[in-house]
Write a protein that holds these residues in place. Structure first.
Motif, PDB file in Angstrom:
ATOM      1  N   ASP A  95       1.031  -0.951  -0.174  1.00 34.86           N
ATOM      2  CA  ASP A  95      -0.031   0.039   0.270  1.00 34.86           C
ATOM      3  C   ASP A  95       1.014   1.377   0.426  1.00 34.86           C
ATOM      4  O   ASP A  95       2.130   1.372   0.308  1.00 34.86           O
ATOM      5  CB  ASP A  95      -1.214   0.284   1.430  1.00 34.86           C
ATOM      6  CG  ASP A  95      -2.736  -1.049   1.392  1.00 34.86           C
ATOM      7  OD1 ASP A  95      -2.733  -1.542   0.002  1.00 34.86           O
ATOM      8  OD2 ASP A  95      -2.619  -1.823   2.802  1.00 34.86           O
ATOM      9  N   ASP A  96       0.331   2.544  -0.732  1.00 33.55           N
ATOM     10  CA  ASP A  96       1.343   3.717  -0.677  1.00 33.55           C
ATOM     11  C   ASP A  96      -0.006   5.034   0.114  1.00 33.55           C
ATOM     12  O   ASP A  96      -1.631   4.351   0.553  1.00 33.55           O
ATOM     13  CB  ASP A  96       1.061   4.288  -2.136  1.00 33.55           C
ATOM     14  CG  ASP A  96       2.339   3.281  -2.614  1.00 33.55           C
ATOM     15  OD1 ASP A  96       2.977   2.437  -2.083  1.00 33.55           O
ATOM     16  OD2 ASP A  96       1.732   3.453  -4.077  1.00 33.55           O
ATOM     17  N   ARG A  97       0.416   5.671   1.147  1.00 35.83           N
ATOM     18  CA  ARG A  97      -0.820   6.628   1.785  1.00 35.83           C
ATOM     19  C   ARG A  97       0.372   7.745   1.223  1.00 35.83           C
ATOM     20  O   ARG A  97       1.173   8.225   2.469  1.00 35.83           O
ATOM     21  CB  ARG A  97      -1.027   5.946   3.067  1.00 35.83           C
ATOM     22  CG  ARG A  97      -1.235   7.219   4.428  1.00 35.83           C
ATOM     23  CD  ARG A  97      -1.901   6.947   5.492  1.00 35.83           C
ATOM     24  NE  ARG A  97      -2.367   8.097   5.934  1.00 35.83           N
ATOM     25  CZ  ARG A  97      -2.665   7.896   6.818  1.00 35.83           C
ATOM     26  NH1 ARG A  97      -2.436   7.556   7.886  1.00 35.83           N
ATOM     27  NH2 ARG A  97      -3.519   9.344   7.887  1.00 35.83           N
ATOM     28  N   PRO A  98      -0.723   8.818   0.919  1.00 33.59           N
ATOM     29  CA  PRO A  98       0.004   9.890   0.693  1.00 33.59           C
ATOM     30  C   PRO A  98      -0.953  10.893   2.025  1.00 33.59           C
ATOM     31  O   PRO A  98      -1.602  10.576   2.058  1.00 33.59           O
ATOM     32  CB  PRO A  98      -0.797  10.321  -0.272  1.00 33.59           C
ATOM     33  CG  PRO A  98      -2.487   9.825  -0.815  1.00 33.59           C
ATOM     34  CD  PRO A  98      -2.128   8.372  -0.150  1.00 33.59           C
ATOM     35  N   THR A 150       4.640  10.674   0.257  1.00 33.00           N
ATOM     36  CA  THR A 150       3.815   9.445  -0.025  1.00 33.00           C
ATOM     37  C   THR A 150       4.914   8.270   0.532  1.00 33.00           C
ATOM     38  O   THR A 150       5.818   7.896   0.537  1.00 33.00           O
ATOM     39  CB  THR A 150       3.852   8.628  -1.353  1.00 33.00           C
ATOM     40  OG1 THR A 150       2.977   9.758  -2.024  1.00 33.00           O
ATOM     41  CG2 THR A 150       3.082   7.733  -1.495  1.00 33.00           C
ATOM     42  N   LEU A 173       5.562   4.623   1.546  1.00 28.50           N
ATOM     43  CA  LEU A 173       5.503   3.381   1.355  1.00 28.50           C
ATOM     44  C   LEU A 173       5.441   2.422   1.998  1.00 28.50           C
ATOM     45  O   LEU A 173       7.233   1.412   2.192  1.00 28.50           O
ATOM     46  CB  LEU A 173       6.250   3.534  -0.278  1.00 28.50           C
ATOM     47  CG  LEU A 173       7.272   4.741  -1.085  1.00 28.50           C
ATOM     48  CD1 LEU A 173       8.478   4.481  -2.146  1.00 28.50           C
ATOM     49  CD2 LEU A 173       5.649   4.886  -2.184  1.00 28.50           C
ATOM     50  N   ASN A 208       8.765   0.825   6.228  1.00 23.88           N
ATOM     51  CA  ASN A 208       7.954   1.935   5.278  1.00 23.88           C
ATOM     52  C   ASN A 208       8.973   2.741   5.440  1.00 23.88           C
ATOM     53  O   ASN A 208       9.249   3.708   6.037  1.00 23.88           O
ATOM     54  CB  ASN A 208       6.785   2.169   6.105  1.00 23.88           C
ATOM     55  CG  ASN A 208       5.986   1.283   6.757  1.00 23.88           C
ATOM     56  OD1 ASN A 208       5.448   0.670   6.390  1.00 23.88           O
ATOM     57  ND2 ASN A 208       5.627   1.214   8.333  1.00 23.88           N
ATOM     58  N   LEU A 219       9.475   6.583   2.770  1.00 22.54           N
ATOM     59  CA  LEU A 219       8.677   7.681   2.166  1.00 22.54           C
ATOM     60  C   LEU A 219       9.300   8.520   1.486  1.00 22.54           C
ATOM     61  O   LEU A 219      10.494   8.020   1.085  1.00 22.54           O
ATOM     62  CB  LEU A 219       8.867   9.008   3.537  1.00 22.54           C
ATOM     63  CG  LEU A 219       8.750   8.528   5.111  1.00 22.54           C
ATOM     64  CD1 LEU A 219       9.210   9.943   5.704  1.00 22.54           C
ATOM     65  CD2 LEU A 219       6.530   7.889   4.943  1.00 22.54           C
ATOM     66  N   ARG A 276       7.980  14.689  -1.776  1.00 25.23           N
ATOM     67  CA  ARG A 276       7.963  15.256  -3.303  1.00 25.23           C
ATOM     68  C   ARG A 276       8.089  17.040  -2.811  1.00 25.23           C
ATOM     69  O   ARG A 276       6.973  17.381  -2.877  1.00 25.23           O
ATOM     70  CB  ARG A 276       6.652  15.145  -4.102  1.00 25.23           C
ATOM     71  CG  ARG A 276       6.916  14.117  -4.957  1.00 25.23           C
ATOM     72  CD  ARG A 276       6.359  13.174  -6.463  1.00 25.23           C
ATOM     73  NE  ARG A 276       5.789  12.231  -6.943  1.00 25.23           N
ATOM     74  CZ  ARG A 276       5.427  10.891  -5.853  1.00 25.23           C
ATOM     75  NH1 ARG A 276       4.793  11.028  -5.188  1.00 25.23           N
ATOM     76  NH2 ARG A 276       5.043   9.668  -6.095  1.00 25.23           N
ATOM     77  N   THR A 306      13.277  15.207  -5.723  1.00 26.27           N
ATOM     78  CA  THR A 306      12.088  14.382  -4.591  1.00 26.27           C
ATOM     79  C   THR A 306      12.767  13.276  -3.983  1.00 26.27           C
ATOM     80  O   THR A 306      14.238  13.125  -4.762  1.00 26.27           O
ATOM     81  CB  THR A 306      11.109  13.337  -5.980  1.00 26.27           C
ATOM     82  OG1 THR A 306      10.144  14.209  -6.371  1.00 26.27           O
ATOM     83  CG2 THR A 306      10.935  12.438  -5.555  1.00 26.27           C
TER      84      THR A 306
END
Ligand SMILES: [Zn+2]
Length: 305
Positions: free
Chosen positions: A8-11, A16, A18, A30, A32, A35, A40
């Motif tokens: 899953d990704d969560r913005p 984001t 990852l 996890n 990060l 951007r 980036t």
């Protein structure tokens, strides 16, 4: 390479998260992706970033919170961009020998763990890491990431405070102050229990909307929830110390302490469990002697007063 389960990704704003396999449980973690308008960054590219393959692209810099195998596992995916590490840990990425010095294992475990680093964690040395220190700001264009040096887990371990234009929200990336049930890890040659305790107090003061960890917890929202989890995380230190005091009701050596399970579960299968138990709890023994709560009753044998 494909992941065995969808990742899953969560913005959150320009960040984001990852997530690694199993919610970022070790050996994964996890990472990060941050951007900005100009650049980036990827923070702590984990095995989950390796598993994502070309889906993670357009990265201008790699930034590591510290030099541990699981946090640098995906660095090699970005060979043409600068790799930034905390000054106190940067040597670890320059060669496998330097990396092994961070752990400080004896010959047998050292040999086995080198293989793990290369085969499981894709360790790739690089002679030219860029280093940063406390307070350094990565300015990505409208997005800023500030280094907050939080030693203890390793000498260089660093958290990152991320803010961005047009919002009062901020994210504090906690690295391996990971709020997990396992508790603080301070079992390496380059770890330090009392530094870790000071670092816990330092991050406790940081009041932001989001907190992100490398393992397990992922994202916590709000300072109250963070503070409560941090308390539970930090409490493991006292629980281990209480168990040690009980164990030292009879005189014991550091070898006895290393073979007892304070940190890991009995028969955990962790190849480095014994030296980590010994080194972690050895720091408690030293402190308890200073406090007059443990005595060295004969050379190399310790007992609770
Ligand atoms: Zn670590």
């Amino acid at each position: 390479m494909n992941a065995t389960a969808p990742l899953d990704d969560r913005p959150i704003g320009p960040v984001t998260v990852l997530f690694g396999a199993d919610g970022g449980k070790y050996p994964d973690g996890n990472s990060l992706l941050v951007r900005g308008g100009a650049e980036t960054l990827i923070v702590d590219p984990a095995l989950g970033v390796v598993a994502r393959g070309d889906a993670v692209a357009g990265v201008d810099r790699v930034v590591n919170s510290h030099c541990h195998e699981d946090h640098v596992a995906g660095n090699h995916r970005f060979p043409d961009v600068p790799w930034h590490l905390p000054a106190a840990d940067a040597a670890g990425i320059t060669s496998l020998d330097h990396m092994m010095a961070i752990y400080g294992f004896d010959a047998g475990i050292d040999r086995a763990f080198r293989k793990v680093l290369v085969e499981q964690f894709h360790y790739h040395p690089r002679p030219d890491p860029e280093s940063f220190s406390d307070g350094h700001v990565f300015d990505l264009g409208g997005v800023r990431m500030r280094a907050v040096h939080t030693p203890g887990h390793t000498r260089g371990h660093t958290c990152f405070r991320i803010s961005w234009d047009g919002s009062g929200d901020e994210i504090l990336y906690l690295g391996d102050i990971d709020l997990s049930g396992f508790g603080p890890y301070y079992g390496d040659a380059w770890s330090n229990l009392e530094d870790f305790e000071r670092s816990i107090e330092k991050v406790r003061e940081i009041d932001v909307r989001y907190y992100a960890t490398f393992h397990h917890i992922g994202v916590v929202e709000g300072h109250a929830a963070f503070s409560e989890r941090l308390d539970r995380f930090a409490a493991r230190i006292g629980q281990c110390e209480a168990a040690l005091l009980e164990f030292l009701a009879e005189p014991r050596s550091l070898d006895d302490i290393g073979k007892h399970s304070f940190i890991y579960r009995p028969n955990s299968g962790v190849i480095f469990a014994e030296p980590v138990e010994r080194r972690s709890m050895g720091q408690h023994v030293a402190r308890l002697i200073d406090q007059g709560r443990v005595d060295e009753v004969e050379p190399g044998r310790y007992r609770t007063v």
